[in-house]
Design a protein around this motif. Structure first.
Motif, PDB file in Angstrom:
ATOM      1  N   MET A   1       0.841  -1.203   0.000  1.00 53.38           N
ATOM      2  CA  MET A   1       0.000   0.000   0.000  1.00 53.38           C
ATOM      3  C   MET A   1       0.877   1.256   0.000  1.00 53.38           C
ATOM      4  N   THR A   3       2.190   5.222   0.466  1.00 50.56           N
ATOM      5  CA  THR A   3       2.358   5.987   1.696  1.00 50.56           C
ATOM      6  C   THR A   3       1.081   6.724   2.061  1.00 50.56           C
ATOM      7  N   GLU A   5      -1.896   6.181   1.738  1.00 52.59           N
ATOM      8  CA  GLU A   5      -3.108   5.974   0.961  1.00 52.59           C
ATOM      9  C   GLU A   5      -3.894   4.826   1.577  1.00 52.59           C
ATOM     10  N   LEU A   9      -3.483   1.836  -5.739  1.00 50.83           N
ATOM     11  CA  LEU A   9      -3.863   2.243  -7.102  1.00 50.83           C
ATOM     12  C   LEU A   9      -3.798   1.037  -8.047  1.00 50.83           C
ATOM     13  N   ALA A  25      -7.407   1.911 -19.957  1.00 48.83           N
ATOM     14  CA  ALA A  25      -8.510   2.879 -19.893  1.00 48.83           C
ATOM     15  C   ALA A  25      -8.224   3.969 -18.871  1.00 48.83           C
ATOM     16  N   SER A  27      -6.991   4.563 -14.372  1.00 49.72           N
ATOM     17  CA  SER A  27      -6.648   3.913 -13.118  1.00 49.72           C
ATOM     18  C   SER A  27      -7.698   4.233 -12.068  1.00 49.72           C
ATOM     19  N   LEU A  28      -7.627   3.544 -10.958  1.00 48.51           N
ATOM     20  CA  LEU A  28      -8.555   3.791  -9.852  1.00 48.51           C
ATOM     21  C   LEU A  28      -7.967   3.230  -8.558  1.00 48.51           C
ATOM     22  N   HIS A  29      -8.565   3.631  -7.434  1.00 43.30           N
ATOM     23  CA  HIS A  29      -8.165   3.093  -6.136  1.00 43.30           C
ATOM     24  C   HIS A  29      -9.169   2.040  -5.697  1.00 43.30           C
ATOM     25  N   TYR A  44     -15.489   2.663 -15.849  1.00 45.77           N
ATOM     26  CA  TYR A  44     -15.027   2.708 -17.247  1.00 45.77           C
ATOM     27  C   TYR A  44     -15.943   2.011 -18.249  1.00 45.77           C
ATOM     28  N   ALA A  63       8.204   0.001 -16.271  1.00 40.46           N
ATOM     29  CA  ALA A  63       8.133   0.850 -17.453  1.00 40.46           C
ATOM     30  C   ALA A  63       9.539   1.212 -17.930  1.00 40.46           C
ATOM     31  N   PRO A  66      11.813   6.955 -19.935  1.00 41.77           N
ATOM     32  CA  PRO A  66      11.549   7.840 -21.075  1.00 41.77           C
ATOM     33  C   PRO A  66      12.789   8.601 -21.542  1.00 41.77           C
ATOM     34  N   LYS A  69      15.217   7.083 -24.576  1.00 44.10           N
ATOM     35  CA  LYS A  69      14.550   6.861 -25.856  1.00 44.10           C
ATOM     36  C   LYS A  69      15.492   6.359 -26.938  1.00 44.10           C
TER      37      LYS A  69
END
Lengths: 96, 320
Positions: A1, A3, A5, A9, A25, A27-29, A44, A63, A66, A69
């Motif tokens: 979980m 910090t 929250e 997420l 689509a 994100s959500l909690h 959604y 991920a 960036p 590249k």
């Protein structure tokens, strides 16, 4: 979980129709995967946007950086031969 | 995280190039601290507006004149909640947590659109809100679908698709009332009279008094100034009101051939500032309601988190 929250997420992926890929689509909690799926359905797919939903904890996604590249993704420079359009001598030949 | 951001020349150069190309900035890209702050401010305000905006309409759910209208209104209020959530998650990609945003709203530190501090006193207000308030929102939001921050623009695309239903259903409510009994028509006209000026002020102060506009435009967050969008909106209302056979409470509306834009009468910016400062007709009520909903829902959030923790502990035991 995360910090402080209360709920973590989740990233939501929706398949809009059979035969298509799941597409991100938003994100959500939610407290757990079952609630994340229900919340994703309500958030959604209020207008028949989906036939299937995936939810993934956001912190489980790795991920690419960036900033890297140029070095991370191979340069397409000078590699036109990877595309069919590079081969012009067969122009006009049928079914090729 | 944005406060102590080190100077990053390569990052700045990449950011400038992306903006110059009118491309999109994504969450993990380096971005100037000011850009991040401006986005967090605008996007969280926008999210809060959607959440607070549920209240004036929820006020009429139990008193909608038919089951059909009740179902439509519930769907609309549910959409507003959804829009708030899309925008909160888009804002979270900038490194601000949901809890920080919720705290800021509940503590009265964050703003939301001043329009939601006006009361909804008749059923016709549901029509006027859909037609004018959502109409103004759409006029403002369509250009935001091209905002330079990717997650914001994507949220706006989804929101704009859903808003068009909101505006049409509002227009239909007014149309039915204005073609009904004289009493119904008067009720529709009264709602239009009350919501006209506040909806025009939704575009924000005149550009000359809007400190954030020019920066936002340079960063491709905003695409048009407040005055241009407001004028465009007045032009749409001026045409649509004829179909309703109602009148806009502004004798100064006319198309200006010289500027090729719509002129309108002066707006009461002193009132706008009062409402924004928390002294509008419903500010206290809206905030009280939001805090109560948050407090009343605390046990649900805690119970769901406790259940999830218990489930995950028992899964771990089974796996061991």
């Amino acid at each position: 979980m995360g910090t402080g929250e209360v709920w973590p997420l989740w990233e939501v992926f929706v398949r809009s129709n059979r035969g298509l890929s799941h597409v991100h689509a938003g994100s959500l909690h939610a407290p757990d995967s079952a609630m994340a799926l229900r919340n994703a359905r309500d958030l959604y797919t209020r207008r028949n946007e989906g036939v299937s939903i995936w939810v993934v904890p956001s912190d489980a996604i790795a991920a690419s950086d960036p900033d890297s590249k140029g070095s991370f993704f191979e340069s397409p420079q000078g590699k036109d031969y990877r595309h069919a359009t590079y081969y012009v001598k067969s122009e006009g030949v049928k079914h090729l | 995280m944005a406060e102590n951001q080190p100077v990053d020349d390569a990052g700045q150069a990449n950011f400038d190039a992306v903006i110059a190309k009118d491309s999109r900035i994504e969450p993990k890209d380096w971005m100037p601290a000011d850009y991040r702050h401006a986005l967090v401010r605008q996007m969280s305000q926008h999210a809060h507006s959607e959440i607070i905006g549920m209240q004036p309409e929820a006020n009429w759910i139990t008193r909608a004149p038919s089951l059909k209208r009740k179902a439509i209104l519930m769907a609309k209020v549910q959409d507003e909640a959804g829009h708030g959530l899309y925008l909160y998650s888009a804002t979270e990609t900038l490194g601000t947590t949901r809890d920080e945003m919720t705290e800021a709203l509940l503590a009265g530190k964050a703003r939301y659109s001043s329009i939601f501090n006006y009361p909804t006193v008749s059923w016709a207000d549901m029509g006027a809100i859909g037609w004018m308030v959502d109409g103004a929102a759409i006029t403002n939001q369509v250009p935001l679908c091209r905002a330079s921050y990717g997650p914001y623009a994507r949220a706006m695309v989804r929101i704009c698709k859903e808003e068009s239903f909101h505006q049409r259903q509002g227009f239909e409510i007014l149309l039915e009332l204005s073609h009904g009994t004289p009493g119904q028509k008067a009720m529709a006209q009264d709602a239009v009279n009350r919501w006209y000026a506040p909806s025009l002020m939704m575009f924000g102060p005149p550009d000359a008094d809007s400190p954030n506009t020019s920066k936002s435009m340079a960063w491709n967050i905003k695409r048009f100034g407040n005055d241009e969008l407001r004028s465009r909106f007045v032009g749409m209302l001026a045409e649509q009101v004829k179909v309703l056979e109602l009148e806009l409470p502004d004798p100064d509306i006319r198309f200006n051939e010289d500027t090729k834009s719509w002129d309108y009468g002066p707006l009461d910016w002193a009132e706008f500032k009062e409402v924004l400062a928390g002294r509008g007709p419903c500010n206290a009520q809206r905030m009280e309601r939001r805090r109560a909903a948050h407090d009343d829902g605390a046990w649900v959030r805690e119970a769901a988190a406790a259940y999830a923790a218990k489930q995950s502990a028992s899964n771990d035991r089974e796996a061991a």
